[in-house]
Design a protein around this motif. Structure first.
Motif, PDB file in Angstrom:
ATOM      1  N   PRO A   1      -2.664  12.488  87.991  1.00 48.69           N
ATOM      2  CA  PRO A   1      -1.687  11.807  87.134  1.00 48.69           C
ATOM      3  C   PRO A   1      -0.456  12.659  86.838  1.00 48.69           C
ATOM      4  CG  PRO A   1      -3.761  12.192  85.956  1.00 48.69           C
ATOM      5  CD  PRO A   1      -3.988  12.536  87.369  1.00 48.69           C
TER       6      PRO A   1
ATOM      7  N   GLY B   1      -6.210   4.946  83.728  1.00 47.60           N
ATOM      8  CA  GLY B   1      -5.449   3.797  84.210  1.00 47.60           C
ATOM      9  C   GLY B   1      -5.286   3.822  85.714  1.00 47.60           C
TER      10      GLY B   1
ATOM     11  N   ILE C   1      -0.676  12.529  78.070  1.00 51.18           N
ATOM     12  CA  ILE C   1      -0.480  11.279  78.811  1.00 51.18           C
ATOM     13  C   ILE C   1      -1.180  11.314  80.173  1.00 51.18           C
ATOM     14  CG2 ILE C   1       1.267   9.799  79.913  1.00 51.18           C
ATOM     15  CD1 ILE C   1       3.029  10.226  77.492  1.00 51.18           C
TER      16      ILE C   1
ATOM     17  N   LEU D   1      -3.736   8.677  81.378  1.00 56.37           N
ATOM     18  CA  LEU D   1      -3.272   7.945  82.551  1.00 56.37           C
ATOM     19  C   LEU D   1      -4.299   7.963  83.685  1.00 56.37           C
ATOM     20  CD1 LEU D   1      -0.611   6.484  82.878  1.00 56.37           C
ATOM     21  CD2 LEU D   1       0.235   8.418  84.199  1.00 56.37           C
TER      22      LEU D   1
ATOM     23  N   ILE E   1       3.386  11.563  87.468  1.00 57.81           N
ATOM     24  CA  ILE E   1       4.423  11.583  86.434  1.00 57.81           C
ATOM     25  C   ILE E   1       5.621  12.395  86.894  1.00 57.81           C
ATOM     26  CG2 ILE E   1       5.004  12.523  84.158  1.00 57.81           C
ATOM     27  CD1 ILE E   1       2.288  11.650  83.190  1.00 57.81           C
TER      28      ILE E   1
END
Lengths: 296, 315
Positions: free
Chosen positions: A147, B55, B48, B52, A151
């Motif tokens: 992740p 997700g 995050i 995340l 990002i």
């Protein structure tokens, strides 16, 4: 470390009540046994050190002697020269230096600011903020790698210094350590400065920051080493060879010079020199911060 | 600061209330402004991503940034993925070997070098030095030492009857080599943690035991060991986490063996990296991480319960 230990032992002995028989017992302990322990420790330490010593020696051996045992028959700087001139290692070193120094400086600045707020200021939500920050200490990079990568990609920071630097700055450990340190700063120092008309930025900059030099020193050693030695994040976030840091550059040599270990090891030696220098200079502080991290 | 509170100002001096609340507002603002850079950074680059991951695990993500919602397919896929199971098995074996070995080595070294002897400072530095070196250099260096038939340690092995073993190339030995190299790298750090723990033990306890005629083993078993529980617990948890999701589970594998031979050193973390960055299966990689983290939290929680946070009393 050495001074630290000696002081510790002597003070422990002195603090014992004079009536106790303990010092006598300690003195009566057989000398031979103690000497034996020292000898065993030295032997183990030398065995542990052997691979690093071997790296040092091999880097100075001509290629024909790479796999020969023992001292180099012909000391040579050829491997080092080759690595410095034929491989873009200076670029890798520069990238690593930029990333490590910038991350260290920014991290120390931001962490000390956050720690100052958490330790010295009373504001709504500070308890929650501290709890949340500490809970992120449990996260290691491999766990959030995918992740985080996505990002950073969305932010358009792949293949840039920003991508190498920015995500590496933030870690809760530094905040935690500095906060513990700031909690012990006497309030009177701030009060005095406040009477002189110092605002919060002034208190932080002129009172707290100068007082925290030892803590900042230990963290800077720790951060510098961690970033100089970082591999996984630079590996996934950069593909441009011009942005390769030293660890990634070395790993790429591995494929190119699969059998030319003399070059690979010369590069490794060059990569290790800053580490060892920083470690030896900052050893004492580093050890202190590690102990603190272990004991909380 | 502490003297001005809302209660002391209310009825008596209205002007002071104004001063107090303005002051409080100022302190509030200053607090959040000082905290802001780290708070935003940690949120964006740690918190995050953590959330995340859950997700992303529900999506098929390709290298061009297209996200297709596929529900729990990624989780289902794990069951039929032999490579994943093999990497889990590798990780389990690694943990079972590495954690106790490095624990014993770290504790043993700490006991050995805690008292003064000539050169003790140098000895400690030498023992810790591997930990200051990067895992990439560690990997390259050990590869060199273990080159088949030529590396100095391979040759030494030949002399003591371990002839012709390919330490990194033979599926039988690759994992154990990886474990031993990890121990070499980590034990100095654990030694430091144990030394700090030993330092906190009141020497009078040990002296008392000595006067009572306790042997060194009895002193260790009944005085040092119980008092060292908090440190032991910390070392255990950190080395468990490090061996499952730490950098040594990736960096070292990447440089040393690239997961080989025959995938015998491919850890879960290395497999996650491959799925994401070699094959571009980001969603699947995220799903594996989610399971991995859930498992780690479970194990840590259980350990915590079993040992009451490492602070249980002995005997």
């Amino acid at each position: 470390m050495p001074a630290d230990t000696t002081v510790r032992t002597t003070s422990a002995t002195k603090s014992r009540p004079a009536s106790s028989a303990a010092p006598g017992v300690r003195r009566r302990r057989p000398r031979a046994k103690k000497a034996l322990r020292g000898v065993i420790a030295w032997v183990i330490a030398l065995i542990v050190f052997f691979p690093i010593a071997w790296l040092l020696l091999t880097a100075f051996k001509p290629s024909a002697e790479t796999f020969s045992s023992g001292w180099p028959k012909d000391w040579t700087l050829e491997n080092i020269r080759y690595v410095l001139t034929e491989i873009d290692i200076k670029r890798y070193l520069l990238n690593s230096a930029i990333v490590s120094v910038v991350v260290t400086v920014l991290a120390l600045l931001f962490h000390s600011m956050a720690a100052y707020a958490l330790a010295r200021l009373r504001f709504r939500g500070s308890g929650f903020a501290f709890g949340a920050i500490v809970s992120t200490m449990l996260v290691s990079l491999p766990v959030i790698l995918v992740p985080l990568f996505l990002i950073v990609r969305e932010l358009g920071m792949l293949n840039s210094y920003a991508g190498l630097i920015v995500p590496a700055i933030f870690n809760a450990f530094g905040i935690f350590l500095l906060r513990q340190y700031y909690l012990n700063v006497p309030k009177e120092l701030e009060d005095a400065a406040e009477l002189d008309g110092c605002g919060y930025p002034g208190l932080y900059w002129h009172v707290i920051l100068p007082l925290s030099r030892p803590a900042l020193a230990s963290l800077s050693v720790l951060f510098f080493l961690a970033n100089w030695n970082a591999f996984l994040w630079p590996l996934v976030t950069t593909s441009d060879p011009d942005l390769a840091v030293i660890q990634v550059g070395m790993a790429s040599l591995q494929g190119q010079y699969a059998t030319a270990y003399n070059y690979v090891l010369a590069a490794a030696l060059i990569a290790v020199i800053p580490t060892i220098l920083v470690f030896l200079i900052g050893q004492r502080w580093l050890v202190d911060s590690m102990k603190t991290s272990g004991l909380k | 600061m502490a003297t001005i509170t809302s209660s002391d100002a209310t009825p008596v001096a209205p002007s002071r209330e104004g001063l107090g609340s303005r002051r409080r507002r100022r302190e509030n603002l200053a607090g959040w402004l000082f905290l802001a850079p780290d708070a935003i950074g940690l949120l964006l680059f740690v918190a995050i991503p953590m959330v995340l991951a859950l997700g992303i695990a529900l999506f098929e993500v390709d290298s061009f940034g297209h996200y297709d919602f596929i529900g729990l397919d990624n989780f289902q896929r794990m069951f039929g993925d032999p490579m994943l199971w093999s990497s889990i098995w590798v990780t389990v074996k690694y943990v079972v070997l590495f954690v106790p070995l490095s624990f014993v080595a770290g504790l043993g070294l700490a006991l050995l070098v805690r008292d003064y002897f000539p050169g003790v400072a140098i000895v400690r530095t030498l023992l810790f030095l591997p930990n200051a070196v990067s895992l990439v250099v560690v990997g390259l260096l050990w590869q060199f030492l273990l080159v088949d038939k030529q590396g100095v340690l391979s040759k030494a092995g030949d002399k003591v009857g371990l002839d012709g073993i390919s330490w990194l190339g033979d599926p039988k030995y690759a994992l154990i080599s990886y474990v031993l190299i990890s121990v070499w790298f980590t034990m100095g750090y654990q030694m430091l943690l144990f030394m700090a723990g030993l330092k906190d033990i009141n020497p009078e306890y040990l002296d008392a035991a000595k006067i009572d005629g306790a042997t060194p083993w009895q002193r260790f078993r009944h005085v040092i060991w119980p008092l060292l529980q908090p440190t032991s617990f910390f070392v255990l948890i950190t080395s468990l986490v490090a061996s499952v999701t730490g950098l040594q589970a990736f960096d070292l594998v990447f440089v040393l063996t690239k997961g080989g031979p025959d995938n015998r050193t491919s850890t879960v973390v290395f497999y996650v990296y491959q799925q994401a960055f070699t094959f571009g299966h980001y969603g699947y990689a995220a799903a594996i991480t989610v399971i991995l983290v859930a498992f780690l939290m479970l194990v840590t929680g259980l350990l915590f319960r079993f040992t009451k946070g490492g602070r249980f009393h002995a005997g």
